[in-house]
Each structure stands twice: as C-alpha cells, then as structure tokens.
Design an enzyme around this catalytic site. Structure first.
Site, PDB file in Angstrom:
ATOM      1  N   SER A 101      31.837  39.052  30.280  1.00 64.47           N
ATOM      2  CA  SER A 101      32.387  39.491  31.573  1.00 64.47           C
ATOM      3  C   SER A 101      31.317  39.737  32.620  1.00 64.47           C
ATOM      4  O   SER A 101      30.214  40.217  32.314  1.00 64.47           O
ATOM      5  CB  SER A 101      33.172  40.789  31.338  1.00 64.47           C
ATOM      6  OG  SER A 101      33.391  41.451  32.549  1.00 64.47           O
ATOM      7  N   GLU A 120      31.352  42.128  34.460  1.00 68.00           N
ATOM      8  CA  GLU A 120      31.089  43.578  34.437  1.00 68.00           C
ATOM      9  C   GLU A 120      29.739  43.876  33.783  1.00 68.00           C
ATOM     10  O   GLU A 120      29.137  44.913  34.032  1.00 68.00           O
ATOM     11  CB  GLU A 120      32.190  44.304  33.654  1.00 68.00           C
ATOM     12  CG  GLU A 120      33.466  44.531  34.424  1.00 68.00           C
ATOM     13  CD  GLU A 120      33.309  45.504  35.583  1.00 68.00           C
ATOM     14  OE1 GLU A 120      33.018  46.682  35.341  1.00 68.00           O
ATOM     15  OE2 GLU A 120      33.476  45.077  36.732  1.00 68.00           O
ATOM     16  N   TYR A 154      33.196  49.800  28.553  1.00 68.44           N
ATOM     17  CA  TYR A 154      33.742  48.448  28.409  1.00 68.44           C
ATOM     18  C   TYR A 154      32.608  47.417  28.511  1.00 68.44           C
ATOM     19  O   TYR A 154      32.465  46.532  27.662  1.00 68.44           O
ATOM     20  CB  TYR A 154      34.789  48.184  29.508  1.00 68.44           C
ATOM     21  CG  TYR A 154      35.151  46.721  29.651  1.00 68.44           C
ATOM     22  CD1 TYR A 154      36.070  46.127  28.795  1.00 68.44           C
ATOM     23  CD2 TYR A 154      34.562  45.924  30.635  1.00 68.44           C
ATOM     24  CE1 TYR A 154      36.383  44.766  28.911  1.00 68.44           C
ATOM     25  CE2 TYR A 154      34.866  44.577  30.757  1.00 68.44           C
ATOM     26  CZ  TYR A 154      35.785  44.004  29.902  1.00 68.44           C
ATOM     27  OH  TYR A 154      36.087  42.660  30.015  1.00 68.44           O
ATOM     28  N   HIS A 184      39.549  37.119  37.143  1.00 68.05           N
ATOM     29  CA  HIS A 184      40.548  36.068  37.394  1.00 68.05           C
ATOM     30  C   HIS A 184      41.928  36.659  37.162  1.00 68.05           C
ATOM     31  O   HIS A 184      42.161  37.430  36.245  1.00 68.05           O
ATOM     32  CB  HIS A 184      40.274  34.827  36.545  1.00 68.05           C
ATOM     33  CG  HIS A 184      39.945  35.122  35.129  1.00 68.05           C
ATOM     34  ND1 HIS A 184      38.701  35.501  34.709  1.00 68.05           N
ATOM     35  CD2 HIS A 184      40.727  35.111  34.026  1.00 68.05           C
ATOM     36  CE1 HIS A 184      38.715  35.710  33.406  1.00 68.05           C
ATOM     37  NE2 HIS A 184      39.945  35.495  32.967  1.00 68.05           N
ATOM     38  N   PHE A 209      45.802  46.445  36.696  1.00 67.69           N
ATOM     39  CA  PHE A 209      44.614  45.904  37.364  1.00 67.69           C
ATOM     40  C   PHE A 209      44.937  45.812  38.851  1.00 67.69           C
ATOM     41  O   PHE A 209      46.083  45.598  39.244  1.00 67.69           O
ATOM     42  CB  PHE A 209      44.247  44.535  36.778  1.00 67.69           C
ATOM     43  CG  PHE A 209      43.853  44.633  35.328  1.00 67.69           C
ATOM     44  CD1 PHE A 209      42.564  45.007  34.966  1.00 67.69           C
ATOM     45  CD2 PHE A 209      44.782  44.399  34.324  1.00 67.69           C
ATOM     46  CE1 PHE A 209      42.209  45.140  33.635  1.00 67.69           C
ATOM     47  CE2 PHE A 209      44.426  44.521  32.988  1.00 67.69           C
ATOM     48  CZ  PHE A 209      43.136  44.899  32.636  1.00 67.69           C
TER      49      PHE A 209
END
Ligand code: NDP
Ligand code: GDR
Length: 345
Positions: free
Chosen positions: A129, A131, A153, A183, A192
């Site tokens: 990710s 992130e 996460y 996405h 989200f």
C-alpha cells in the site's frame, strides 16, 4: 485452466479481481472467514454465475489461522495466490493494532511458507500500500521511495512487503508487491472516505440524511478506479520476472475537492451539508499521497483508464440509485428510516 487462490475475495478488490480472472478463464478459489452474517454480498452475482460450474469455489479459512492456510494451499495447489485479505481500515488499525498486525503478518507468513514448502511453483501477489510511504507534500512516490509508515496498518503492510522480497531473494519464489495507491468504486467499503461521501450525497439528495460528518478534509490522496487496478495486479503476475510495482494515477486531490465535486454532481453545494468532527481524525495522519507509476507503464504497459471526475461520477450515480431504492423500501415500511455512521471511522 489456471487456478488462482484469492484471500480477501469478499472485499472490494476481491470482487473486481475474481471477475477479471474468471473472464480470463481461471478457476478461482477464495477464502471466506466465518462471520455471524453472510459476508459474500459483493460476489453473490459471481457465485450464481460461476459457482454451479465449479469455476468459483469458496472455502472457510482465516488469515490469522496458519493451519487453515497451509491446509488450503496444499489442497488447491494454485498457480497464483493473490493476498488481498487485511484489516484494511487505517483508523481502525489504531484501535485494533494487534488484530491488524495479526491478519497481515501471520497471513502473509503462512502463505509464503506454504509456497516455500509446496512441490508446485506458485506465484504470489502481495497487496502492498501507498500508506507505507507515510506521504510528503509535492513528492512523487515510486518503488524506490523511503518507507515511513504512520499507522499500525502501514507498519504491518511494510512487514509483509519486506517478507515477500525476502522470500523472493532467499528462495527464488515468484513474489510481487503491488504498491497500490487508493482505488475506489461503488463497491468500496462505506467507512472509507470516498464511499462515505458518495453514500451521503445519494441519501441527502433523497432526503434520507441531512448532514455528512468528516474528519480531516485537507488530506490529499491519489485516487483511481479499482477495476483498472486489478488488471495491474494480473499484469504483474504475468510478467516474466517478479518485481515490485507502484500503481497510481499521478494526480492528487483533497477530501474537500472530492466532496465538492460529488455534491455538485447532483446540483448541491457541499458547504451546506459537510461538517467536520475531530472524532474522525487519526492519531497520526498521512497528509499527502501522490504516486508515480512510470515503471508499470513502461514495463507492464499498465495505465489507469478512469479519470478522477469519472470516478466521482460513477460512485455518486450508483449511490443515488441505491438511496432511491432505500427510499422506496422505507416508504413501504420495509426498511428502518434511521441511519448513522458507525462510531469512530
Ligand atoms: P476490503 O477491506 O474491501 O477487503 C478486505 C478483505 O479482507 C475482505 O474480504 C475481508 O473479509 C478480508 N479479511 C479481513 N480479515 C480477514 C481475516 N482475518 N482472514 C481472512 N480474510 C480477512 O479491502 P480492499 O479490497 O479495498 O483492499 C484489498 C487489499 O489491498 C487489502 O489488503 C488492502 O489493505 C490493500 N490495499 C487497498 C487499497 C485500496 O485503496 N483499496 C490500496 C492499497 C492496498 P470480510 O469481507 O469478511 O471482512
Ligand atoms: P486511507 O483511506 O486511510 O487512505 O486508506 P480512507 O478513505 O479511510 O481515508 C482517506 C483520507 O480521508 C481522510 N478522512 C476520512 N477518512 C475516513 N475513513 N472517514 C472520514 O470521515 C474522513 N474524513 C477525512 C482520512 O483521514 C485520510 O486522510 C485506504 C485503505 O483502503 C487502505 O487499506 C489502503 O492501503 C490505502 O487506502 C491506500
């Protein structure tokens, strides 16, 4: 026929990837975890279409239970494993850090160990990710950028990302990391931010909701369409050598811009409906994300096909329709009219 095993098949990407692989004539196996309610809504239409012919087969297993993973991999002996399963909500990972780490870390470890010990050469896709980068203003992030996770996460994803590389380098496993930027789609989970906004727009337009409460509306994300990104996952797995690839659009927009456009699409002014509350903010925020997917473009010939404006339009139109159906059911007394967002998300 090639055989794929997908963890996270009941999630957003699970649906788009299964549909894509089934169209490519794969037999698709998926892991479903036990829950007190049915959790296959997203793939129910695929089950009806492909289930009877045994092209889509579901199994109960859990990424936190390595014995269930080992048993399944040795029974199915797939050609390709796509590891999409995760506790994927960043804000929730601050509340449930141990569980978030367990799902990502134990799951990836069990899958890679099963592959290492398998008599068959099995390819492995890890859902890494953006992130993991932590984000920086005015910085284009690519495969060489520094990993600087800012949440439990992201830290768990960094572990799985590195483990995939380690198994590739140590044991010659075909393991790829797809470093995907955000996405979205009409099947995005409702907590989200993009989906939270499109759901609210649909409901507000139909007088089923009056306000939308958000957290940090000044966060920037590089948002693409999930349907485009699953093709990229598949292309990474068909490339002759295993490697890591960023998938992104190369555009970044704020939560505020997303809201503005979404409300404007149904002729409403976002300022009249959006309020902010600190309870939706995170202990540590990733403020800016912007990806550079030149490597995927050059080597895989992958490019996103859906613009930001089109993505907002697709999501809002789907959620306006959904709210219209809800309104009808409410008027017939078949659905409760009250609706709140779950706490703290
Ligand atoms: P979702 O949250 O929609 O789906 C997550 C999936 O993981 C669901 O099928 C869920 O099952 C499953 N899962 C959760 N816990 C377990 C468990 N203990 N055992 C087995 N399965 C489990 O995520 P997305 O489809 O959006 O994302 C797919 C993957 O890609 C995730 O790993 C995510 O972290 C990663 N990612 C996503 C991006 C995005 O923008 N969407 C960007 C970059 C990476 P259930 O339905 O029962 O909850
Ligand atoms: P993200 O997605 O954290 O980027 O992770 P999310 O949509 O949750 O947040 C995006 C940005 O919006 C801000 N925000 C809010 N977010 C939520 N959820 N709810 C709100 O009310 C709200 N208000 C503002 C957030 O603070 C954040 O800055 C997603 C997940 O799919 C991960 O699994 C994946 O790895 C990354 O995308 C790439």
């Amino acid at each position: 026929m090639k055989i794929a095993l997908i963890t996270g098949i009941t999630g957003q990407d699970g649906y788009y990837l299964s549909r894509f692989l089934l169209n490519e004539n794969y037999i698709v196996h998926g892991i479903v975890r036990r829950s007190s309610n049915f959790n296959t809504q997203r793939i129910d239409n695929l089950i009806s279409e492909y289930g009877p012919e045994k092209k889509l087969i579901l199994h109960y297993a859990d990424l936190t239970d390595s014995s269930s993973i080992h048993a399944l991999v040795s029974k199915i002996l797939p050609d390709e494993i796509y590891n999409l399963g995760a506790q994927s909500h960043v804000a929730v990972s601050f509340l449930n850090p141990g569980y978030t780490a367990d799902v990502s870390i134990s799951g990836t470890t069990a899958l890679l160990e099963s592959i290492k010990n398998s008599p068959k050469k099995i390819k492995f896709y890890q859902a890494s990710s953006s992130e993991m980068f932590g984000g920086k203003e005015n910085t284009l992030l690519d495969e060489t950028s520094l990993l600087d996770p800012k949440s439990p996460y992201a830290a768990a994803k960094v572990f799985s990302h590195n483990l995939t590389k380690i198994y590739r380098d140590s044991y010659g496993i075909f393991g790829v990391n797809g470093i995907l930027f955000n996405h979205e789609s009409p099947l995005r989970g409702e907590t989200f931010v993009t989906r939270k906004i499109s759901r609210a727009v649909g409901r507000i337009k139909n007088n089923l909701q009056s306000k939308l409460t958000l957290g940090n509306i000044h966060a920037f994300r590089d948002w693409g369409f999930a349907g485009d990104y699953v093709k990229g996952m598949y292309m990474m797995m068909q490339h002759e050598t295993p490697d890591d690839f960023v998938l992104s659009t190369g555009e970044t927009h704020s939560v505020k811009e997303f809201s503005e456009l979404a409300f404007a699409h149904v002729g409403l002014d976002w300022k009249e409906f959006v309020i902010t509350d600190k309870r939706y903010e995170r202990p540590n925020e990733v403020h800016h994300l912007l990806g550079n997917s030149e490597k995927a473009k050059k080597i895989l010939k992958w490019e996103p096909e859906t613009s930001f404006e089109k993505l907002v339009q697709i999501m809002v139109e789907a959620d306006v329709k959904k709210a219209e159906q809800e309104k009808l059911l409410i008027s017939e007394g078949l659905l409760s009219p009250t609706w709140e967002h779950p706490i703290g998300l």
